[in-house]
Design a protein around this motif. Sequence first.
Motif, PDB file in Angstrom:
ATOM      1  N   ALA A  68       0.873  -1.186  -0.096  1.00 57.01           N
ATOM      2  CA  ALA A  68      -0.063   0.016   0.065  1.00 57.01           C
ATOM      3  C   ALA A  68       0.771   1.273   0.185  1.00 57.01           C
ATOM      4  O   ALA A  68       1.979   1.308   0.559  1.00 57.01           O
ATOM      5  CB  ALA A  68      -0.788  -0.019   1.125  1.00 57.01           C
ATOM      6  N   VAL A  69       0.598   2.186  -0.822  1.00 57.97           N
ATOM      7  CA  VAL A  69       1.469   3.413  -0.954  1.00 57.97           C
ATOM      8  C   VAL A  69       0.453   4.412  -0.729  1.00 57.97           C
ATOM      9  O   VAL A  69      -0.852   4.574  -1.187  1.00 57.97           O
ATOM     10  CB  VAL A  69       2.052   3.540  -2.361  1.00 57.97           C
ATOM     11  N   GLU A  70       0.881   5.580  -0.419  1.00 62.03           N
ATOM     12  CA  GLU A  70       0.113   6.816   0.038  1.00 62.03           C
ATOM     13  C   GLU A  70       0.242   7.874  -1.521  1.00 62.03           C
ATOM     14  O   GLU A  70       0.803   8.050  -2.123  1.00 62.03           O
ATOM     15  CB  GLU A  70       0.663   7.882   0.894  1.00 62.03           C
ATOM     16  N   GLU A  71      -1.240   7.963  -1.612  1.00 65.78           N
ATOM     17  CA  GLU A  71      -1.341   8.718  -2.836  1.00 65.78           C
ATOM     18  C   GLU A  71      -0.863  10.297  -2.668  1.00 65.78           C
ATOM     19  O   GLU A  71      -1.212  10.506  -1.466  1.00 65.78           O
ATOM     20  CB  GLU A  71      -3.065   8.945  -3.317  1.00 65.78           C
ATOM     21  N   GLN A  72      -0.382  10.540  -3.682  1.00 61.01           N
ATOM     22  CA  GLN A  72       0.142  12.110  -3.411  1.00 61.01           C
ATOM     23  C   GLN A  72      -0.523  13.053  -4.014  1.00 61.01           C
ATOM     24  O   GLN A  72      -0.720  13.055  -5.221  1.00 61.01           O
ATOM     25  CB  GLN A  72       1.725  11.950  -4.064  1.00 61.01           C
ATOM     26  N   VAL A 100       4.062  -8.540  -6.246  1.00 59.87           N
ATOM     27  CA  VAL A 100       3.284  -7.810  -5.051  1.00 59.87           C
ATOM     28  C   VAL A 100       2.202  -6.897  -5.587  1.00 59.87           C
ATOM     29  O   VAL A 100       2.942  -6.010  -6.169  1.00 59.87           O
ATOM     30  CB  VAL A 100       3.998  -7.221  -4.039  1.00 59.87           C
ATOM     31  N   PRO A 101       1.024  -7.262  -5.629  1.00 62.04           N
ATOM     32  CA  PRO A 101      -0.214  -5.940  -5.969  1.00 62.04           C
ATOM     33  C   PRO A 101       0.134  -4.691  -5.291  1.00 62.04           C
ATOM     34  O   PRO A 101       0.227  -4.971  -3.963  1.00 62.04           O
ATOM     35  CB  PRO A 101      -1.395  -6.701  -5.800  1.00 62.04           C
ATOM     36  N   VAL A 102      -0.171  -3.717  -5.995  1.00 60.78           N
ATOM     37  CA  VAL A 102      -0.228  -2.162  -5.337  1.00 60.78           C
ATOM     38  C   VAL A 102      -1.322  -1.619  -5.081  1.00 60.78           C
ATOM     39  O   VAL A 102      -2.103  -1.619  -5.998  1.00 60.78           O
ATOM     40  CB  VAL A 102       0.892  -1.349  -6.005  1.00 60.78           C
ATOM     41  N   TYR A 103      -1.492  -1.006  -3.935  1.00 57.96           N
ATOM     42  CA  TYR A 103      -2.850  -0.252  -3.744  1.00 57.96           C
ATOM     43  C   TYR A 103      -2.437   1.199  -3.194  1.00 57.96           C
ATOM     44  O   TYR A 103      -1.475   1.251  -2.515  1.00 57.96           O
ATOM     45  CB  TYR A 103      -3.792  -1.292  -2.598  1.00 57.96           C
ATOM     46  N   ALA A 104      -3.455   2.082  -3.443  1.00 54.33           N
ATOM     47  CA  ALA A 104      -3.060   3.433  -3.103  1.00 54.33           C
ATOM     48  C   ALA A 104      -4.161   3.871  -2.229  1.00 54.33           C
ATOM     49  O   ALA A 104      -5.539   3.421  -2.453  1.00 54.33           O
ATOM     50  CB  ALA A 104      -2.944   4.221  -4.329  1.00 54.33           C
ATOM     51  N   TYR A 105      -3.791   5.100  -1.410  1.00 55.67           N
ATOM     52  CA  TYR A 105      -4.948   5.348  -0.400  1.00 55.67           C
ATOM     53  C   TYR A 105      -4.581   6.883  -0.161  1.00 55.67           C
ATOM     54  O   TYR A 105      -3.427   7.191   0.072  1.00 55.67           O
ATOM     55  CB  TYR A 105      -5.065   4.678   0.865  1.00 55.67           C
ATOM     56  N   ILE A 150      -0.314   3.519   6.357  1.00 56.36           N
ATOM     57  CA  ILE A 150      -0.772   2.862   5.142  1.00 56.36           C
ATOM     58  C   ILE A 150      -1.125   1.583   4.876  1.00 56.36           C
ATOM     59  O   ILE A 150      -1.956   1.132   4.545  1.00 56.36           O
ATOM     60  CB  ILE A 150      -0.084   3.647   4.087  1.00 56.36           C
ATOM     61  N   ALA A 151      -0.004   0.685   5.602  1.00 55.27           N
ATOM     62  CA  ALA A 151      -0.095  -0.561   5.650  1.00 55.27           C
ATOM     63  C   ALA A 151      -1.678  -1.168   6.292  1.00 55.27           C
ATOM     64  O   ALA A 151      -2.246  -1.960   5.847  1.00 55.27           O
ATOM     65  CB  ALA A 151       1.143  -1.333   6.264  1.00 55.27           C
TER      66      ALA A 151
END
Length: 167
Positions: A68-72, A100-105, A150-151
Amino acid sequence: MVVAGVDPGITHLGLGVVAVEGKGALKARLLHGEVVRTSPKEKAEARVGRIHARVKEALLRFRPEALAVEEQYFYRQNELAYKVGWALGAVLVAAFEAGVPVYAYGPMQVKQALAGHGHAAKEEVALMVRGVLGLREPPSPSHLADALAIALTHAFYARLGAGKALL
C-alpha cells in the motif's frame, strides 16, 4: 495477512511491514520498519537505486500479500512531485519484480480507517498505529509512522473488500 506500506519520498521513504491477525478488531504486529534515506548530493540513479533495493529486499523477505502506498497530492510543487515520482517509480518496479499487487490510499482514507474521521491530526493517527501494533511509543520518525498507517489502512479496507488498486 502480511501488508507492506510505503510513504513515498526521495529523501526520506517510510517502509513498514505488518502482519494482521484475527478476524475481529484490527490487530497487527510489526514485522519491519525503516526509513530509507538519500541525499540531494547523490546522483539521481544512486538515490532511486537504493530505494528500489531496500523495498525489493523487504518484499522478498516478508512476502506481503499487498503493498500500500500513499497517494500524493501536490499543488504548485512541481519539483517535489517530480522527485517523489522517482521514489514511487522505484517502489512500483520493486513490487512488479516481487509479484506484489499495489494499492493506493489518500490521506483522508488513512485517517478515516485508523482514527474514525478524515480530519485526524498526524499525532492521532500515530497513536492509533501504536495501539493497533501494541507498541510502547508511537512510531518515529513520521515517515515510518505514515508507512505503517498506510499498511494498516490497506488491511482495514481489504477486510471490507474495498481495497483500491493503483491504476
